[in-house]
Design a protein around this motif. Structure first.
Motif, PDB file in Angstrom:
ATOM      1  N   VAL A 181       0.823  -1.281  -0.114  1.00  0.00           N
ATOM      2  CA  VAL A 181       0.038   0.035   0.186  1.00  0.00           C
ATOM      3  C   VAL A 181       1.093   1.155   0.225  1.00  0.00           C
ATOM      4  O   VAL A 181       0.723   2.121  -0.706  1.00  0.00           O
ATOM      5  N   ARG A 182       1.835   1.140   0.950  1.00  0.00           N
ATOM      6  CA  ARG A 182       2.740   2.432   0.924  1.00  0.00           C
ATOM      7  C   ARG A 182       3.555   2.698  -0.279  1.00  0.00           C
ATOM      8  O   ARG A 182       3.403   3.797  -0.897  1.00  0.00           O
ATOM      9  N   ASP A 183       3.877   1.486  -1.163  1.00  0.00           N
ATOM     10  CA  ASP A 183       4.704   1.834  -2.501  1.00  0.00           C
ATOM     11  C   ASP A 183       3.586   2.295  -3.352  1.00  0.00           C
ATOM     12  O   ASP A 183       4.068   3.199  -4.256  1.00  0.00           O
ATOM     13  N   ARG A 184       2.551   1.816  -3.547  1.00  0.00           N
ATOM     14  CA  ARG A 184       1.580   2.194  -4.556  1.00  0.00           C
ATOM     15  C   ARG A 184       1.133   3.662  -4.188  1.00  0.00           C
ATOM     16  O   ARG A 184       1.139   4.419  -5.256  1.00  0.00           O
ATOM     17  N   THR A 185       1.066   3.857  -2.764  1.00  0.00           N
ATOM     18  CA  THR A 185       0.614   5.581  -2.651  1.00  0.00           C
ATOM     19  C   THR A 185       1.640   6.407  -3.185  1.00  0.00           C
ATOM     20  O   THR A 185       1.404   7.320  -3.727  1.00  0.00           O
ATOM     21  N   VAL A 186       3.171   6.033  -2.712  1.00  0.00           N
ATOM     22  CA  VAL A 186       4.132   6.972  -3.326  1.00  0.00           C
ATOM     23  C   VAL A 186       4.139   6.874  -4.803  1.00  0.00           C
ATOM     24  O   VAL A 186       4.382   7.962  -5.361  1.00  0.00           O
ATOM     25  N   ARG A 187       4.106   5.684  -5.240  1.00  0.00           N
ATOM     26  CA  ARG A 187       4.220   5.642  -7.056  1.00  0.00           C
ATOM     27  C   ARG A 187       2.881   6.527  -7.579  1.00  0.00           C
ATOM     28  O   ARG A 187       3.189   7.289  -8.303  1.00  0.00           O
ATOM     29  N   VAL A 188       1.666   6.545  -6.864  1.00  0.00           N
ATOM     30  CA  VAL A 188       0.757   7.263  -7.521  1.00  0.00           C
ATOM     31  C   VAL A 188       1.039   8.924  -7.638  1.00  0.00           C
ATOM     32  O   VAL A 188       0.919   9.686  -8.445  1.00  0.00           O
ATOM     33  N   LEU A 189       1.226   9.254  -6.255  1.00  0.00           N
ATOM     34  CA  LEU A 189       1.861  10.558  -6.292  1.00  0.00           C
ATOM     35  C   LEU A 189       2.875  10.971  -7.149  1.00  0.00           C
ATOM     36  O   LEU A 189       2.748  12.150  -7.927  1.00  0.00           O
ATOM     37  N   ALA A 190       3.974  10.361  -7.460  1.00  0.00           N
ATOM     38  CA  ALA A 190       4.869  10.480  -8.265  1.00  0.00           C
ATOM     39  C   ALA A 190       4.655  10.586  -9.697  1.00  0.00           C
ATOM     40  O   ALA A 190       4.948  11.419 -10.452  1.00  0.00           O
ATOM     41  N   GLU A 191       3.803   9.817 -10.162  1.00  0.00           N
ATOM     42  CA  GLU A 191       3.287   9.592 -11.263  1.00  0.00           C
ATOM     43  C   GLU A 191       2.424  10.816 -11.698  1.00  0.00           C
ATOM     44  O   GLU A 191       2.290  11.677 -12.800  1.00  0.00           O
ATOM     45  N   HIS A 192       1.637  11.384 -10.673  1.00  0.00           N
ATOM     46  CA  HIS A 192       0.831  12.701 -10.912  1.00  0.00           C
ATOM     47  C   HIS A 192       1.700  13.881 -10.966  1.00  0.00           C
ATOM     48  O   HIS A 192       1.584  14.635 -11.947  1.00  0.00           O
ATOM     49  N   LEU A 193       2.775  14.072  -9.952  1.00  0.00           N
ATOM     50  CA  LEU A 193       3.880  15.000 -10.345  1.00  0.00           C
ATOM     51  C   LEU A 193       4.435  14.925 -11.736  1.00  0.00           C
ATOM     52  O   LEU A 193       4.688  16.011 -12.228  1.00  0.00           O
ATOM     53  N   ASP A 194       4.739  13.600 -12.045  1.00  0.00           N
ATOM     54  CA  ASP A 194       5.386  13.608 -13.580  1.00  0.00           C
ATOM     55  C   ASP A 194       4.633  14.078 -14.716  1.00  0.00           C
ATOM     56  O   ASP A 194       5.177  14.755 -15.630  1.00  0.00           O
ATOM     57  N   SER A 195       3.212  13.831 -14.447  1.00  0.00           N
ATOM     58  CA  SER A 195       2.315  14.326 -15.593  1.00  0.00           C
ATOM     59  C   SER A 195       2.293  15.832 -15.723  1.00  0.00           C
ATOM     60  O   SER A 195       1.627  16.457 -16.748  1.00  0.00           O
ATOM     61  N   LEU A 196       2.648  16.886 -14.587  1.00  0.00           N
ATOM     62  CA  LEU A 196       2.586  17.987 -14.636  1.00  0.00           C
ATOM     63  C   LEU A 196       3.846  18.570 -15.347  1.00  0.00           C
ATOM     64  O   LEU A 196       3.901  19.777 -15.761  1.00  0.00           O
ATOM     65  N   ARG A 197       4.754  17.674 -15.885  1.00  0.00           N
ATOM     66  CA  ARG A 197       6.014  18.152 -16.232  1.00  0.00           C
ATOM     67  C   ARG A 197       5.876  18.784 -17.903  1.00  0.00           C
ATOM     68  O   ARG A 197       5.031  18.305 -18.458  1.00  0.00           O
ATOM     69  N   PRO A 198       6.832  19.681 -18.044  1.00  0.00           N
ATOM     70  CA  PRO A 198       6.691  20.020 -19.686  1.00  0.00           C
ATOM     71  C   PRO A 198       6.913  18.742 -20.728  1.00  0.00           C
ATOM     72  O   PRO A 198       7.476  18.044 -20.209  1.00  0.00           O
ATOM     73  N   PRO A 199       6.367  18.884 -21.676  1.00  0.00           N
ATOM     74  CA  PRO A 199       6.524  17.847 -22.630  1.00  0.00           C
ATOM     75  C   PRO A 199       7.869  17.390 -22.911  1.00  0.00           C
ATOM     76  O   PRO A 199       8.748  18.414 -23.220  1.00  0.00           O
ATOM     77  N   GLY A 200       7.836  16.200 -23.133  1.00  0.00           N
ATOM     78  CA  GLY A 200       9.494  15.656 -23.400  1.00  0.00           C
ATOM     79  C   GLY A 200      10.636  15.417 -22.206  1.00  0.00           C
ATOM     80  O   GLY A 200      11.586  15.275 -22.506  1.00  0.00           O
TER      81      GLY A 200
END
Length: 203
Positions: A181-200
């Motif tokens: 559960v912990r690892d999934r939580t950390v990953r979901v948050l990280a992937e959300h922050l990744d989605s906000l990055r500039p293209p490329g």
């Protein structure tokens, strides 16, 4: 010469006793008498500091949020913007026993809020604190090129705040393996922050 009592330390010890009573038996079990027994103090000693259950609960919950705020502050000096962002946001998620207990306390106390203005005020302050942290994190990420410059920060703040609250609740009620559960939580948050990055821009 009699030893002087450190009143702030005594108040925090009593608050920690309130936490233990709530986590073990629920908010309904909290009283000056039960907390005194938990703390190993005379009822009069507790009543001298906190004359009522309301005052016990208010101080105890305010201390939960204050300790979280102090932990957040300790991350501000980190060098990497993304590391700061994740470290700050992780403080609002049940990723270890301490943060899990804090969130269980927060959820337990919500039931007391309708009839208790003091608790509502404390909870609203905490809510705004998390929102403010989400906004500050995103602003810093945008200023350092980690978030698209055209991103609507108000909208993204609302999205991030909702995500953090949702992940916190899911992490609290999920009966699965704690590490998974912990690892999934950390990953979901990280992937959300990744989605906000500039293209490329990768990580």
């Amino acid at each position: 010469m009699p030893k002087l009592i450190d009143h702030e330390h005594r108040k925090e010890e009593i608050a920690e006793s309130v936490w233990r009573v709530i986590l073990r038996e629920g908010v309904a079990a909290v009283s000056v008498r039960t907390v005194a027994a938990e703390a190993g103090l005379a009822v009069g000693s507790v009543r001298h500091v906190f004359p009522s259950k309301a005052e016990l609960l208010e101080f105890s919950m305010a201390l939960v949020h204050e300790r979280a705020r102090l932990r957040v502050q300790r991350h501000i000096g980190m060098h990497d913007p993304r590391e700061i962002a994740e470290a700050v946001l992780h403080e609002f998620l049940p990723l270890d026993d301490t943060r899990r207990a804090e969130m269980e306390l927060d959820v337990a106390i919500i039931a007391e809020m309708p009839a208790h203005q003091g608790l509502r005020t404390i909870r609203e302050k905490a809510h705004q604190g998390i929102r403010g942290a989400c906004h500050s994190v995103l602003l810093h990420l945008r200023d350092t090129g980690e978030v698209r410059p055209e991103a609507d920060l108000e909208l993204e703040t609302a999205r991030l705040h909702a995500l953090v609250d949702g992940l916190a609740l899911h992490g609290l009620v999920d009966e699965g393996d704690r590490t998974v559960v912990r690892d999934r939580t950390v990953r979901v948050l990280a992937e959300h922050l990744d989605s906000l990055r500039p293209p490329g821009q990768g990580r």
